[in-house]
Design an enzyme around this catalytic site. Structure first.
Site, PDB file in Angstrom:
ATOM      1  N   CYS A  65       0.836  -1.207   0.000  1.00 14.41           N
ATOM      2  CA  CYS A  65       0.000   0.000   0.000  1.00 14.41           C
ATOM      3  C   CYS A  65       0.872   1.260   0.000  1.00 14.41           C
ATOM      4  O   CYS A  65       1.415   1.633   1.045  1.00 14.41           O
ATOM      5  CB  CYS A  65      -0.928  -0.023   1.215  1.00 14.41           C
ATOM      6  SG  CYS A  65      -2.052   1.381   1.265  1.00 14.41           S
ATOM      7  N   CYS A 118      -0.585   4.193   2.012  1.00 14.21           N
ATOM      8  CA  CYS A 118      -0.407   4.012   3.457  1.00 14.21           C
ATOM      9  C   CYS A 118       1.042   4.258   3.882  1.00 14.21           C
ATOM     10  O   CYS A 118       1.299   4.967   4.846  1.00 14.21           O
ATOM     11  CB  CYS A 118      -0.766   2.590   3.878  1.00 14.21           C
ATOM     12  SG  CYS A 118      -2.245   1.932   3.131  1.00 14.21           S
ATOM     13  N   ASP A 119       1.971   3.654   3.177  1.00 13.92           N
ATOM     14  CA  ASP A 119       3.346   3.563   3.668  1.00 13.92           C
ATOM     15  C   ASP A 119       4.376   4.400   2.911  1.00 13.92           C
ATOM     16  O   ASP A 119       5.510   4.526   3.365  1.00 13.92           O
ATOM     17  CB  ASP A 119       3.801   2.089   3.642  1.00 13.92           C
ATOM     18  CG  ASP A 119       2.941   1.223   4.540  1.00 13.92           C
ATOM     19  OD1 ASP A 119       2.422   1.751   5.533  1.00 13.92           O
ATOM     20  OD2 ASP A 119       2.772   0.026   4.241  1.00 13.92           O
TER      21      ASP A 119
HETATM   22  P1  FAD Z   1     -10.581  -5.864   6.078  1.00 15.15           P
HETATM   23  O1  FAD Z   1      -9.808  -4.953   6.937  1.00 15.15           O
HETATM   24  O2  FAD Z   1      -9.844  -6.746   5.129  1.00 15.15           O
HETATM   25  O3  FAD Z   1     -11.483  -6.751   7.045  1.00 15.15           O
HETATM   26  C1  FAD Z   1     -12.178  -7.860   6.562  1.00 15.15           C
HETATM   27  C2  FAD Z   1     -12.430  -8.792   7.738  1.00 15.15           C
HETATM   28  O4  FAD Z   1     -13.300  -9.836   7.304  1.00 15.15           O
HETATM   29  C3  FAD Z   1     -11.159  -9.469   8.248  1.00 15.15           C
HETATM   30  O5  FAD Z   1     -11.034  -9.221   9.635  1.00 15.15           O
HETATM   31  C4  FAD Z   1     -11.367 -10.940   7.945  1.00 15.15           C
HETATM   32  O6  FAD Z   1     -10.844 -11.794   8.947  1.00 15.15           O
HETATM   33  C5  FAD Z   1     -12.901 -11.048   7.893  1.00 15.15           C
HETATM   34  N1  FAD Z   1     -13.368 -12.121   7.042  1.00 15.15           N
HETATM   35  C6  FAD Z   1     -13.014 -12.370   5.743  1.00 15.15           C
HETATM   36  N2  FAD Z   1     -13.704 -13.430   5.283  1.00 15.15           N
HETATM   37  C7  FAD Z   1     -14.502 -13.865   6.307  1.00 15.15           C
HETATM   38  C8  FAD Z   1     -15.443 -14.918   6.442  1.00 15.15           C
HETATM   39  N3  FAD Z   1     -15.692 -15.750   5.437  1.00 15.15           N
HETATM   40  N4  FAD Z   1     -16.089 -15.085   7.624  1.00 15.15           N
HETATM   41  C9  FAD Z   1     -15.829 -14.249   8.673  1.00 15.15           C
HETATM   42  N5  FAD Z   1     -14.947 -13.241   8.605  1.00 15.15           N
HETATM   43  C10 FAD Z   1     -14.299 -13.030   7.434  1.00 15.15           C
HETATM   44  N6  FAD Z   1      -5.284   1.830   5.054  1.00 15.15           N
HETATM   45  C11 FAD Z   1      -5.160   3.112   5.496  1.00 15.15           C
HETATM   46  O7  FAD Z   1      -6.146   3.870   5.452  1.00 15.15           O
HETATM   47  N7  FAD Z   1      -3.986   3.589   6.007  1.00 15.15           N
HETATM   48  C12 FAD Z   1      -2.889   2.796   6.151  1.00 15.15           C
HETATM   49  O8  FAD Z   1      -1.834   3.250   6.609  1.00 15.15           O
HETATM   50  C13 FAD Z   1      -3.004   1.419   5.726  1.00 15.15           C
HETATM   51  N8  FAD Z   1      -1.944   0.597   5.864  1.00 15.15           N
HETATM   52  C14 FAD Z   1      -2.078  -0.715   5.518  1.00 15.15           C
HETATM   53  C15 FAD Z   1      -1.002  -1.548   5.765  1.00 15.15           C
HETATM   54  C16 FAD Z   1      -1.112  -2.887   5.478  1.00 15.15           C
HETATM   55  C17 FAD Z   1       0.065  -3.795   5.776  1.00 15.15           C
HETATM   56  C18 FAD Z   1      -2.318  -3.408   4.904  1.00 15.15           C
HETATM   57  C19 FAD Z   1      -2.443  -4.883   4.583  1.00 15.15           C
HETATM   58  C20 FAD Z   1      -3.379  -2.567   4.634  1.00 15.15           C
HETATM   59  C21 FAD Z   1      -3.272  -1.207   4.937  1.00 15.15           C
HETATM   60  N9  FAD Z   1      -4.327  -0.312   4.733  1.00 15.15           N
HETATM   61  C22 FAD Z   1      -4.237   0.972   5.162  1.00 15.15           C
HETATM   62  C23 FAD Z   1      -5.583  -0.738   4.055  1.00 15.15           C
HETATM   63  C24 FAD Z   1      -6.675  -1.030   5.075  1.00 15.15           C
HETATM   64  O9  FAD Z   1      -6.209  -1.956   6.021  1.00 15.15           O
HETATM   65  C25 FAD Z   1      -7.916  -1.587   4.361  1.00 15.15           C
HETATM   66  O10 FAD Z   1      -8.337  -0.708   3.345  1.00 15.15           O
HETATM   67  C26 FAD Z   1      -9.068  -1.770   5.346  1.00 15.15           C
HETATM   68  O11 FAD Z   1      -8.692  -2.606   6.418  1.00 15.15           O
HETATM   69  C27 FAD Z   1     -10.278  -2.388   4.639  1.00 15.15           C
HETATM   70  O12 FAD Z   1     -11.276  -2.635   5.595  1.00 15.15           O
HETATM   71  P2  FAD Z   1     -12.413  -3.714   5.354  1.00 15.15           P
HETATM   72  O13 FAD Z   1     -13.227  -3.705   6.592  1.00 15.15           O
HETATM   73  O14 FAD Z   1     -13.057  -3.492   4.055  1.00 15.15           O
HETATM   74  O15 FAD Z   1     -11.663  -5.107   5.186  1.00 15.15           O
END
Ligand code: FAD
Ligand code: NAP
Length: 314
Positions: A134, A137-138
């Site tokens: 990302c 992010c980084d």
């Molecule tokens: P996710 O955070 O992916 O959450 C999805 C959840 O669903 C997970 O907890 C997973 O376990 C659960 N899940 C999946 N499938 C199932 C299932 N079948 N049954 C039950 N549970 C399930 N964004 C920023 O804004 N700033 C940053 O600095 C930043 N840094 C990042 C650094 C890293 C290393 C990474 C990997 C990402 C970063 N991001 C950052 C991006 C950010 O993390 C994502 O955009 C955000 O978390 C997306 O949120 P979400 O809720 O859509 O999905």
């Protein structure tokens, strides 16, 4: 019968839970297969969540979110959802990893997406400590420093252009000598002075010390190895949307999907199936940021409150 089932407990799912329960829905369960918090808990530092200043890890940021939701009555089940389907009454059947099911009037799917790993040595060990997927992010952590970008698609080239504005130099490492990215993007990259193209080059090993990455070796077409000393390596080798729960027994999806497997939604996060909403990284055109995923969750929950109210009182 649940008023709302939330699938996934990242920023989108937790915010949906907060808004749904605080907005008056009584019977709301969030199904999360691991610890709540989502993929940001893997990040060693987040500095672009509005209002949160100082050195804070992704884990620190997310820690209070579940507690805040529980205060308003969100129930959390730590279990994997295997499928969401719909019965003849128009209600949803949430199938769980232990073989049981739960029925719900509405569903918000927030299962996120997973950046693909390129598969070189050290990638997992240094992920979050110099290896990143990302740039938004980084990238800022490498201000004025040199970084490597891996990949030859639109994401890699667009992110290389973004990083070139922050970093002193970007080495764009691609395994072929032609790109998948749009020709105009390729031209912009070629015209950017501080991007060096390292072509016909496959990443071999990222190395470093306890502080993080210090460099990467790449294997060139003719078999020789080149060592590039950098503190940051960004991999953009494609993304998998976690859409498996929406797949039905006959292989079709419960709602309309894009060619890339993202959920098609309106600005209200509504899918093509009434009562089914999608939020966060898994929806089309997601900026893939914590703040936007949380915003999506709030939007979806507000829509669900109106949907459930109409369903119960019509
Ligand atoms: P996710 O955070 O992916 O959450 C999805 C959840 O669903 C997970 O907890 C997973 O376990 C659960 N899940 C999946 N499938 C199932 C299932 N079948 N049954 C039950 N549970 C399930 N964004 C920023 O804004 N700033 C940053 O600095 C930043 N840094 C990042 C650094 C890293 C290393 C990474 C990997 C990402 C970063 N991001 C950052 C991006 C950010 O993390 C994502 O955009 C955000 O978390 C997306 O949120 P979400 O809720 O859509 O999905
Ligand atoms: P992508 O198009 O699948 O490109 C992935 C790149 O990573 C390819 O160049 C691939 O090399 C390389 N790669 C894959 N596995 C690798 C490995 N193990 N080691 C080294 N390199 C590896 O993915 P994307 O760039 O994320 O784009 C996904 C889709 O979104 C595409 O359809 C893209 O057009 C679209 N998109 C569009 C825009 C835009 O329109 N502005 C922006 C971003 C994304 P090969 O080329 O050799 O296979």
């Amino acid at each position: 019968m649940l008023d709302l089932a939330i699938i996934g407990g990242g920023p989108a799912g937790l915010t949906a839970g907060l808004y749904a329960t605080r907005g008056g829905l009584k019977n709301v369960t969030m199904f999360e297969k691991g610890m709540p918090g989502g993929q940001i808990t893997q990040s060693s530092e987040i500095e672009n969540y509005p209002g949160v200043t100082g050195e804070i890890t992704g884990m620190d940021l997310m820690m209070p979110w579940p507690q805040q939701c529980q205060k308003f009555g969100l129930k959390h089940e730590m279990i994997e959802v295997t499928q969401v389907s719909r019965n003849s009454a128009g209600n949803f059947i949430v199938s769980l990893g232990d073989g049981t099911t739960q029925e719900a009037l509405s569903v918000i799917v927030c299962t996120g997406s997973t950046p693909r790993r390129a598969g070189f040595t050290g990638e997992d060990t240094f992920f979050g400590r110099g290896v990143s997927t990302c740039a938004t992010c980084d990238g800022f952590f490498y201000k004025g420093k040199e970084v490597v970008v891996i990949g030859g698609g639109d994401t890699a080239l667009e992110e290389a252009l973004h990083l070139a504005k922050i970093c002193s130099k970007v080495y764009l490492v691609h395994r072929r000598d032609t790109f998948r990215a749009a020709p105009n993007t390729v031209k912009r990259v070629e015209n950017t002075k501080n991007i060096e193209l390292v072509l016909n080059a496959s990443p071999k090993e990222v190395y470093g010390d306890e502080m993080g990455v210090t460099g990467i070796t790449v294997v060139l077409g003719e078999g020789s190895v080149r060592d590039i000393e950098v503190p940051g390596v960004f991999t953009f080798v494609g993304n998998d949307v976690n859409n498996g729960v929406l797949q039905q027994d006959d292989g079709t999806f419960l709602c309309e999907m894009s060619e890339r497997g993202e959920v098609m939604v309106t600005l209200s996060m509504a899918t093509s199936t009434p009562g089914l909403y999608a939020a966060g990284d898994m929806r089309i055109e997601a900026p893939k940021q914590v703040v936007s995923a949380a915003g999506d969750g709030a939007v979806a929950a507000l829509q669900v409150i109106a949907y459930v109210d109409e369903k119960l009182h019509s």
